[in-house]
Design a protein around this motif. Structure first.
Motif: not given
Length: 236
Positions: A79-83, A85-86, A89
């Motif tokens: 659930e925190k995976f996209e954070i 990835k950001k 980056k």
């Protein structure tokens, strides 16, 4: 290469064994989120993170923010995976994630993708069940590997979603999660119809296959920037 091991349970100890066999040095073994001081003084070239769902995010984050490439195989925290990835980056960091580092399992993923894609072209009348069996110490249900298998089937538009409830609808994949003593991991995907049944299975005999894949991934990610998976490591 100096490798930090974050998460020193059964998997961490197996990674330590494989790391030494492949002639790398263990710069840090820590069963928790390492402090900034501890991490910087370890002089680690890369970190391998196999911990618990509640600590994985902080473990990965502190590595990326301190320019240490990190390979993570902890499941149950996506659930925190996209954070992450950001953050990767923004920091121009190096992060490699896989729900399963076994080389055989990653080939199994590709077989399942191809199978579901081909079956969808010719028929939508298959009932699909994914069964995953693990040791009793595994916290998350279903396994990250089972979820990855289900997502690939959904991506190929064979079903709409996956559920854990056996009262599933025709458009859903049923995932069965079972826990027994001393089972490293068994994943079975069944495609069943009135005219035929197709079953594919991957059975791990020990944790060494997962550990070997994680160390190979750590060797591969050196001097690379970005977000990666085992697909890039294996060239598939």
């Amino acid at each position: 290469m100096n490798i930090a091991i974050i998460g020193y349970g059964k998997m961490g100890k197996t990674i330590e064994k494989i790391t030494k066999i492949r002639n790398h040095k263990i710069s840090l073994c820590y069963d928790g989120t390492p402090s900034l001081h501890l991490l910087k003084n370890s002089n680690s070239d890369v970190a391998i993170e196999f911990s618990q769902p509640h600590s994985a995010f902080n473990n990965v984050k502190i590595c990326i923010e301190n320019d240490i490439p990190v390979v993570s195989g902890t499941t149950g925290w996506l659930e925190k995976f996209e954070i992450i990835k950001k953050i990767c980056k923004k920091r121009n960091g190096s992060f490699l994630y896989s729900s399963n580092f076994s080389i055989g399992m990653n080939i199994f993923f590709e077989i399942n993708k191809k199978l579901s894609k081909l079956l969808h072209l010719y028929s939508k009348d298959y009932e699909i069940t994914i069964e995953e069996i693990h040791h009793k110490e595994k916290i998350d249900k279903p396994s990250g590997t089972a979820i990855s298998l289900a997502k690939d089937i959904v991506h190929n538009k064979m079903k709409k979603t996956w559920v854990l409830d056996e009262k599933k609808t025709k458009d859903q994949i049923l995932i069965l999660s079972k826990r027994f003593n001393n089972v490293p991991g068994i994943h079975t995907v069944k495609y069943e119809s009135k005219i035929e049944d197709i079953k594919i299975q991957h059975k791990a005999h020990s944790r060494e296959g997962f550990a070997l894949g994680a160390v190979i991934a750590a060797e591969w990610i050196q001097n690379k920037k970005g977000f990666f998976s085992m697909k890039e490591v294996l060239g598939i």
